[in-house]
Design a protein around this motif. Structure first.
Motif, mmCIF file in Angstrom:
data_model
loop_
_atom_site.group_PDB
_atom_site.id
_atom_site.type_symbol
_atom_site.label_atom_id
_atom_site.label_comp_id
_atom_site.label_asym_id
_atom_site.label_seq_id
_atom_site.Cartn_x
_atom_site.Cartn_y
_atom_site.Cartn_z
ATOM 1 N N MET A 1 0.791 -1.116 -0.084
ATOM 2 C CA MET A 1 0.085 0.131 -0.015
ATOM 3 C C MET A 1 0.960 1.293 -0.024
ATOM 4 S SD MET A 1 -2.405 1.289 3.019
ATOM 5 C CE MET A 1 -3.542 -0.134 2.906
ATOM 6 N N ALA A 2 0.601 2.340 -0.986
ATOM 7 C CA ALA A 2 1.378 3.303 -0.933
ATOM 8 C C ALA A 2 0.730 4.578 -0.219
ATOM 9 C CB ALA A 2 1.229 3.937 -2.413
ATOM 10 N N VAL A 3 1.456 5.061 0.685
ATOM 11 C CA VAL A 3 1.159 6.189 1.811
ATOM 12 C C VAL A 3 1.805 7.556 0.975
ATOM 13 C CG1 VAL A 3 1.181 7.217 3.826
ATOM 14 C CG2 VAL A 3 0.873 4.613 3.503
ATOM 15 N N PRO A 4 1.204 8.487 0.326
ATOM 16 C CA PRO A 4 1.729 9.652 -0.245
ATOM 17 C C PRO A 4 2.201 10.580 1.120
ATOM 18 C CG PRO A 4 -0.372 9.213 -1.353
ATOM 19 C CD PRO A 4 -0.308 8.354 0.344
ATOM 20 N N ALA A 5 3.398 10.965 0.747
ATOM 21 C CA ALA A 5 3.980 11.990 1.962
ATOM 22 C C ALA A 5 4.606 13.286 1.163
ATOM 23 C CB ALA A 5 4.635 11.205 2.771
ATOM 24 N N PHE A 6 4.774 14.420 1.613
ATOM 25 C CA PHE A 6 5.498 15.549 1.406
ATOM 26 C C PHE A 6 4.935 15.623 -0.289
ATOM 27 C CE2 PHE A 6 8.749 13.260 4.114
ATOM 28 C CZ PHE A 6 8.832 14.155 4.908
ATOM 29 N N ASP A 7 5.966 16.081 -1.329
ATOM 30 C CA ASP A 7 5.588 16.668 -2.557
ATOM 31 C C ASP A 7 5.061 15.107 -3.193
ATOM 32 O OD1 ASP A 7 4.961 19.194 -1.952
ATOM 33 O OD2 ASP A 7 7.195 19.780 -2.500
ATOM 34 N N ASP A 8 6.069 14.385 -3.327
ATOM 35 C CA ASP A 8 6.128 13.193 -4.052
ATOM 36 C C ASP A 8 6.603 11.784 -3.611
ATOM 37 O OD1 ASP A 8 8.836 13.655 -4.187
ATOM 38 O OD2 ASP A 8 8.901 15.148 -5.740
ATOM 39 N N ASN A 9 6.848 11.856 -2.319
ATOM 40 C CA ASN A 9 7.276 10.286 -1.667
ATOM 41 C C ASN A 9 6.179 9.515 -1.492
ATOM 42 O OD1 ASN A 9 9.298 12.508 -0.573
ATOM 43 N ND2 ASN A 9 10.075 10.622 0.221
ATOM 44 N N TYR A 10 6.633 8.334 -1.616
ATOM 45 C CA TYR A 10 5.785 7.233 -1.360
ATOM 46 C C TYR A 10 6.301 6.407 -0.232
ATOM 47 C CZ TYR A 10 3.003 7.680 -5.794
ATOM 48 O OH TYR A 10 2.541 8.095 -6.592
ATOM 49 N N ILE A 11 5.535 6.244 0.862
ATOM 50 C CA ILE A 11 6.054 5.462 2.235
ATOM 51 C C ILE A 11 5.220 4.215 1.970
ATOM 52 C CG2 ILE A 11 5.799 5.063 4.587
ATOM 53 C CD1 ILE A 11 5.588 8.390 4.936
ATOM 54 N N TRP A 12 5.981 3.040 1.815
ATOM 55 C CA TRP A 12 5.149 1.774 1.625
ATOM 56 C C TRP A 12 4.949 0.873 2.921
ATOM 57 C CZ3 TRP A 12 3.523 1.457 -3.029
ATOM 58 C CH2 TRP A 12 4.103 2.187 -4.053
ATOM 59 N N LEU A 13 3.726 0.575 2.960
ATOM 60 C CA LEU A 13 3.184 -0.539 3.953
ATOM 61 C C LEU A 13 3.079 -1.958 3.099
ATOM 62 C CD1 LEU A 13 0.314 1.252 5.479
ATOM 63 C CD2 LEU A 13 2.864 1.562 6.115
ATOM 64 N N ILE A 14 4.071 -2.913 3.378
ATOM 65 C CA ILE A 14 3.869 -4.179 3.363
ATOM 66 C C ILE A 14 2.945 -4.874 4.027
ATOM 67 C CG2 ILE A 14 5.266 -6.235 2.373
ATOM 68 C CD1 ILE A 14 7.891 -4.354 2.763
ATOM 69 N N GLN A 15 1.809 -5.595 3.446
ATOM 70 C CA GLN A 15 1.046 -6.577 4.145
ATOM 71 C C GLN A 15 1.002 -7.682 3.833
ATOM 72 O OE1 GLN A 15 -3.000 -5.039 4.076
ATOM 73 N NE2 GLN A 15 -3.782 -6.444 5.646
ATOM 74 N N TYR A 16 0.759 -8.741 4.523
ATOM 75 C CA TYR A 16 0.274 -9.950 4.198
ATOM 76 C C TYR A 16 -1.282 -10.258 4.201
ATOM 77 C CZ TYR A 16 -0.090 -15.168 4.017
ATOM 78 O OH TYR A 16 -0.523 -16.524 3.886
ATOM 79 N N PRO A 17 -2.067 -9.992 3.225
ATOM 80 C CA PRO A 17 -3.467 -9.631 3.281
ATOM 81 C C PRO A 17 -4.254 -10.367 4.231
ATOM 82 C CG PRO A 17 -2.971 -9.771 0.892
ATOM 83 C CD PRO A 17 -1.730 -10.277 1.785
ATOM 84 N N PRO A 18 -4.000 -11.642 4.848
ATOM 85 C CA PRO A 18 -4.950 -12.412 5.720
ATOM 86 C C PRO A 18 -4.820 -11.831 7.132
ATOM 87 C CG PRO A 18 -3.793 -14.090 4.434
ATOM 88 C CD PRO A 18 -3.260 -12.688 4.039
ATOM 89 N N ARG A 19 -3.728 -10.917 7.414
ATOM 90 C CA ARG A 19 -3.322 -9.994 8.619
ATOM 91 C C ARG A 19 -3.494 -9.010 8.749
ATOM 92 N NH1 ARG A 19 1.563 -14.489 10.960
ATOM 93 N NH2 ARG A 19 0.636 -16.478 10.539
ATOM 94 N N ARG A 20 -3.280 -8.135 9.780
ATOM 95 C CA ARG A 20 -3.706 -6.761 9.800
ATOM 96 C C ARG A 20 -2.188 -6.311 10.182
ATOM 97 N NH1 ARG A 20 -7.341 -5.622 7.088
ATOM 98 N NH2 ARG A 20 -7.511 -3.516 8.122
ATOM 99 N N ARG A 21 -1.274 -6.899 10.213
ATOM 100 C CA ARG A 21 0.146 -6.375 10.345
ATOM 101 C C ARG A 21 1.003 -6.021 9.067
ATOM 102 N NH1 ARG A 21 2.077 -5.319 15.455
ATOM 103 N NH2 ARG A 21 3.645 -6.920 15.507
ATOM 104 N N VAL A 22 1.493 -4.735 9.177
ATOM 105 C CA VAL A 22 2.425 -4.172 8.119
ATOM 106 C C VAL A 22 3.748 -3.958 8.619
ATOM 107 C CG1 VAL A 22 0.293 -3.371 6.962
ATOM 108 C CG2 VAL A 22 1.754 -2.204 8.530
#
Length: 253
Positions: free
Chosen positions: A1-22
């Motif tokens: 999942m991409a979390v936009p930040a600042f003007d053009d950054n992406y902070i990435w959340l890596i998830q294993y879909p059956p679980r809620r941990r990233v």
């Protein structure tokens, strides 16, 4: 999942879909990450850092004020609150995500830059961009060319999760280098359509980068000829070609 930040950054959340941990990759700003976690109900399991620049590390301490989680990063005093130093060939085990990522040292953009790859994904910070590569703030052309060559040897289907939305600008330069490339023309059109819909152009695939990214194509005859023309002399060595193309783009930025 991409979390936009600042003007053009992406902070990435890596998830294993059956679980809620990233796992959180390069949180330059805590606020958008905390907002996303609160909105989605996701819980962080770890932080992964690729390099020391503030737009990749600035949110670490604020996140740790809310969550007691490990921080994986290269050995560099400029990176805050590191709990696990990673080096070339190390494996980061993330059992909550049922994921193992391998660490690759990729000096060039900075001297201590690393990338994380595994399960068909590459989190490459500012080493490789979609259609481009990072500026050489600390490293040499030889180092960056070697780093990119190591990345280029990964499976072609690898998804490239870089840290910035630079695709359109990078492809604009790539078309200066290879103006007759049909692959570049098609990729540019697709990227423009994605941005018009408000969608990220990241991730790409490594196959796309090998076909259209001039910084991975230092041995392609068209790129060699274009770099030689810009340099005003014949270039044969791939490192010289890479260095020339990097300097060429720097003069246009």
């Amino acid at each position: 999942m991409a979390v936009p930040a600042f003007d053009d950054n992406y902070i990435w959340l890596i998830q294993y879909p059956p679980r809620r941990r990233v796992a959180i990759v390069d949180p330059g700003d805590a606020e958008p990450v905390l907002e996303t976690l609160g909105r989605t109900g996701l819980e962080p399991a770890a932080i992964l850092i690729t390099h020391h620049h503030g737009d990749h590390t600035g949110g670490v301490r604020d996140l740790l004020a809310h969550y007691d989680i490990p921080v994986y990063a290269p050995e560099d005093r400029r990176i805050p609150a590191v709990t696990h130093v990673v080096r070339d060939g190390d494996r980061v085990e993330l059992p909550d995500l049922e994921l193992t990522l391998e660490v690759m040292e990729t000096p060039g953009h900075t001297l201590t830059h690393v990338v994380y790859h595994g399960d068909g994904m590459l989190f490459c910070g500012d080493t490789l961009f979609t259609g481009g590569c990072g500026r050489l703030f600390e490293g040499t052309p030889e180092q960056m060319h070697r780093s990119l060559s190591r990345i280029a040897a990964l499976p072609a289907a690898t998804l490239v999760y870089c840290a910035h939305e630079y695709t359109l600008a990078n492809l604009g330069f790539a078309r200066v280098v290879e103006p007759d490339s049909a692959a570049l023309k098609a990729r540019r059109a697709a990227a423009e359509a994605s941005r018009a819909r408000g969608e990220p152009t990241v991730p790409s695939t490594l196959a796309e980068e090998l076909d259209t990214n001039p910084f991975l194509r230092s041995e392609d005859p068209v790129v060699v000829a274009a770099a030689s023309n810009f340099a005003g002399q014949a270039l044969k060595d791939p490192v010289e070609v890479f260095a020339t193309v990097r300097h060429w783009k720097d003069t246009l930025d």
